[in-house]
Structures are given as structure tokens and as C-alpha cells.
Design a protein around this motif. Structure first.
Motif, mmCIF file in Angstrom:
data_model
loop_
_atom_site.group_PDB
_atom_site.id
_atom_site.type_symbol
_atom_site.label_atom_id
_atom_site.label_comp_id
_atom_site.label_asym_id
_atom_site.label_seq_id
_atom_site.Cartn_x
_atom_site.Cartn_y
_atom_site.Cartn_z
ATOM 1 N N ASP A 25 -5.744 7.250 -14.197
ATOM 2 C CA ASP A 25 -4.404 7.700 -14.564
ATOM 3 C C ASP A 25 -4.103 9.070 -13.952
ATOM 4 O O ASP A 25 -4.976 9.934 -13.872
ATOM 5 C CB ASP A 25 -4.284 7.764 -16.095
ATOM 6 N N THR A 26 -2.853 9.245 -13.501
ATOM 7 C CA THR A 26 -2.369 10.584 -13.139
ATOM 8 C C THR A 26 -3.204 11.236 -12.037
ATOM 9 O O THR A 26 -3.468 12.432 -12.076
ATOM 10 C CB THR A 26 -2.338 11.487 -14.413
ATOM 11 N N THR A 65 2.945 5.244 -16.483
ATOM 12 C CA THR A 65 1.730 4.450 -16.724
ATOM 13 C C THR A 65 1.981 2.949 -16.906
ATOM 14 O O THR A 65 1.424 2.140 -16.163
ATOM 15 C CB THR A 65 0.995 4.984 -17.969
ATOM 16 N N HIS A 178 -4.850 12.684 -17.112
ATOM 17 C CA HIS A 178 -3.546 12.836 -17.763
ATOM 18 C C HIS A 178 -3.570 14.103 -18.633
ATOM 19 O O HIS A 178 -4.587 14.439 -19.216
ATOM 20 C CB HIS A 178 -3.261 11.599 -18.622
ATOM 21 N N ASP A 230 -2.415 5.141 -11.149
ATOM 22 C CA ASP A 230 -1.118 4.551 -11.517
ATOM 23 C C ASP A 230 0.051 5.382 -10.994
ATOM 24 O O ASP A 230 1.126 4.861 -10.721
ATOM 25 C CB ASP A 230 -1.021 4.310 -13.030
ATOM 26 N N HIS A 231 -0.182 6.684 -10.838
ATOM 27 C CA HIS A 231 0.838 7.608 -10.320
ATOM 28 C C HIS A 231 0.155 8.945 -10.145
ATOM 29 O O HIS A 231 -0.987 9.131 -10.582
ATOM 30 C CB HIS A 231 2.032 7.731 -11.291
HETATM 31 ZN ZN LIG Z 1 -0.257 7.054 -16.126
#
Ligand SMILES: [Zn+2]
Length: 389
Positions: A25-26, A65, A178, A230-231
Motif C-alpha cells: 500500500d502507498t 486503496t 500508509h 496500489d498507489h
Molecule cells: Zn492504498
């Protein structure tokens, strides 16, 4: 050169590979030292990258997300699946997910989730034999999502894999980078001035333990690994602190590494996207691609071939749904990026990947707006599969 049957035929023997999908994530690609050595070293992810294919220009379709993971696991954009944000959207039952598809091909399927935004209530558990979401049910801080650390996610995944005697598809979702950035104590001192990087260093070290487990258990030689994020995270670029509002490369650019049996070491500079993962897996495994997929197979790129120019749709609609902002959508095509909003933006990504110079005055705006409209119509009009598993 675009779909080569001989490439597919040579992959028939790959159909018994295990598949490990890792979503961090992130994660900004520039925090992985296989992309940039400016901030920290990530030796374990680098080692994966060194034996596989590294995509230098991979993009998420959403900087958020839940939609982003839906794009990956459905192989379609939000224009098709309708999940545009993180709180009231649910993946409809009639969609065919990657997990459902691989389960239908004889895979044991397990997901190991790091935090609440991917809770099974949002519909992504479809097709998973096990959807492990055993993070705490409540967070101690109302502004922070309930979450658990990478080591817990990986421990659960290893425990599940260890009991299997069939081929498997495992997805692990690593939440740590995150916000809030709180790396474990052993990383705090070294990264006290850059806690975000400290989280990434921690994740690298924990993934290393997972990779060691695969080696030790003789699974590495039979497992295809896809690692992505995811980003990204804006970290104050373009006036954004985290992610989810704008659609700059700070938050849409993601790492993508594919490694495993039959994947040669290569570095790819073509522009690719999250929806390409599903069709690529199908091709690498030598199984048929479902017709509704909106990405393209990257197999030719893995074999050193070219793909035709294509378009990558993106959107950032959190603020549209939750704060009444204008919708923000756009596309990347032929290495330029158009952001359609009341104040449209246009960037030449080859010269200006950081999007510092808006060239919208120099383009035929109507042409790009028309293209945007066409794309939305095309991507929205695909039929749902007649029946899912
Ligand atoms: Zn995310």
C-alpha cells in the motif's frame, strides 16, 4: 507481434505454477532502490527485481486503496466495475475476479489483508478459499484504519501455504507505508527524519523473510511473483500530503515487478497499468483470457517484444463523491497525460514526468476532451460476464 501463439504455446507447461501477488500500500517506486537509490536501500525487493522484469512506467487507475485493488483483481477499470472510492462502494457479486478465475482452474486461493479498506464487506473476498482479515476490529485512534503489520500478514500467509498440497494463488496486502508512518523501533532511529522510508525498509525486510521461506520450502522455483503497489504517496508534491485527491504521478505511478520461472531479467520502459496484470498472468500461466478484461497482456514485453500504443484511463473521484468537487479523470496515451477537469492539464511525460509544466495552452483541447468522452463510453459499455463461478 501483439499476440503470438508460439509465445502462448511455450507457456503451456507453466500452468502449474503458484502465483504470489504482493500489493504494497502507498508505495512510491522511488523508495525502492531498484527504481531509485536516492532515499534508501531495499535489498530484498532489488533481488527479486534482478531476476525478473521491472516496469519503469506502471500506473494505477485510481490513487485509492479499494478501487485500485479492484482494478487489479478484476482486470477492469472503475468505468466497468463501478468502485470509485473507499467507503460505500462494493464489488458486485456477478463480476469474475482473478481469484474466482484461478479457483476455477484448480488453484487454492488465499488472501491476507493488512487493513480495513480491503475488508471482505467491500466484496473482494469473492473466489478466495481463505480471506484473512484478522487485523483488530477497531483502531485505537478514530482517524486511523484498523491495521496489522507486514510480519503478521506474512506469518498468516506462510501458515496457510505450508498446509497446502495443491497449486495456489496467494495475495498479500502490506499496509505499512500508509500513514501514519510508524516503522518498528528497529527502523526508527535510522529513519527518524524520513519515517515513510523507514516503513518501506521494514516492508523490504519482512518480504525478504517470505522470499527466504519460499526458497527453503522449494517453492521459489515454481512460483510466479507479481509485486506492485496500489498507489503512491504525494509527500507534499503538488500541494498534496498523502493520496486520494489529485491524479499526479506522485500517487498514480506504482512499481511493477514480475519474476519467476520463464520470466527473463528485463527492464521495460513501455507505459503499462494495473489492469494489465490479470491478462498477463493468464498468458504466463497459459490459460485463456476472459473476454471482459480491459488491460493488455504484457507477455510480449516480458519476451523483449513491443506492444502497440495504448491508452491508460485514470480517475480520482474521492473528492467528487465526498466533498462535491468536480470529477477528475484523464488518460495517458503516447507518453502524454491529459487531466480533464474544470482546469484541464496536459503533460509530456517523457520530458516532464514530475508534471511541473502544464502545456494545456499548446494543445487542441477539444480533441482531448472528445477522446476522453470516447474512452469513458468504450470502457463503460462492456458487458458483464454472463455468469461468474
Ligand atoms: Zn492504498
Amino acid at each position: 507481434i501483439f499476440t503470438d501463439d508460439s509465445l502462448l504455446a511455450s507457456n503451456k507447461k507453466q500452468e502449474n505454477l503458484n502465483v504470489l501477488l504482493i500489493t504494497i500500500d502507498t508505495i512510491r517506486p522511488d523508495r525502492l532502490s531498484c527504481y531509485s537509490t536516492k532515499y534508501l536501500q531495499t535489498p530484498r525487493i532489488d533481488a527479486l527485481a534482478e531476476k525478473g522484469a521491472v516496469f519503469d512506467r506502471a500506473f494505477a487507475h485510481n490513487p485509492l486503496t479499494l478501487p485500485s485493488h479492484v482494478n487489479i483483481l478484476l482486470g477492469t477499470t472503475p468505468l466497468y466495475h463501478g468502485v470509485h472510492e473507499n467507503s460505500f462502494s462494493i464489488v458486485a457479486e456477478d463480476f469474475l475476479t482473478l481469484a474466482e478465475y484461478l479457483k476455477g482452474k484448480g488453484y487454492a486461493t488465499g488472501a491476507f489483508i493488512g487493513a480495513f479498506p480491503l475488508d471482505s464487506r467491500f466484496g473482494l473476498a469473492q473466489g478466495f478459499d481463505v480471506y484473512d482479515e484478522s487485523y483488530p476490529s477497531k483502531s485505537s485512534n478514530v482517524f486511523v484504519f484498523p491495521e496489522r503489520k507486514a510480519e503478521k500478514v506474512i506469518e498468516s500467509a506462510i501458515d496457510w501455504i505450508g498446509k497446502l498440497d495443491s497449486k495456489w494463488f496467494t495475495w498479500i496486502h502490506i499496509w505499512d507505508p500508509h500513514s501514519p508512518y510508524l516503522p518498528p523501533d528497529s527502523f526508527l532511529l535510522k529513519f527518524k527524519d524520513d519515517l515513510y522510508s523507514g516503513e518501506v525498509a521494514y516492508v523490504d525486510s519482512e518480504l525478504g523473510k517470505f522470499f527466504d521461506y519460499l526458497e527453503k520450502s522449494n517453492l521459489a522455483g515454481n512460483t510466479l511473483i507479481v509485486l506492485t503497489g496500489d498507489h503512491g504517496e504525494a509527500l507534499e508534491e503538488h500541494g498534496e500530503s498523502t493520496h486520494g485527491y489529485f491524479a499526479y504521478n506522485s500517487t498514480l505511478w506504482v512499481p511493477l515487478i514480475i519474476a519467476g520461472p520463464g520470466i527473463e531479467q528485463t527492464r521495460v520502459d513501455e507505459y503499462v497499468s494495473h489492469t494489465d496484470i490479470f491478462p498477463t498472468l493468464c498468458d504466463v500461466l497459459g490459460i485463456e483470457k476472459p473476454s471482459f478484461l480491459q488491460g493488455i497482456s504484457l507477455l510480449p514485453l516480458l519476451r523483449g517484444k513491443k506492444i502497440k500504443n495504448r491508452v491508460i484511463y485514470f480517475e480520482s473521484l474521492l473528492a467528487f463523491y465526498h466533498s462535491g468537487w468536480a470529477p477528475l479523470r484523464g488518460f495517458i496515451e503516447e507518453k502524454v497525460k491529459f487531466i480533464d477537469s474544470p482546469l484541464p492539464e496536459f503533460y509530456n511525460l517523457e520530458d516532464d514526468f514530475d508534471e511541473e509544466e502544464n502545456l494545456v495552452q499548446e494543445i487542441n483541447l477539444e480533441r482531448y476532451q472528445k477522446r476522453m468522452k470516447e474512452l469513458i463510453e468504450t470502457y463503460s459499455s462492456l458487458q458483464r460476464p454472463e455468469s461468474a463461478f
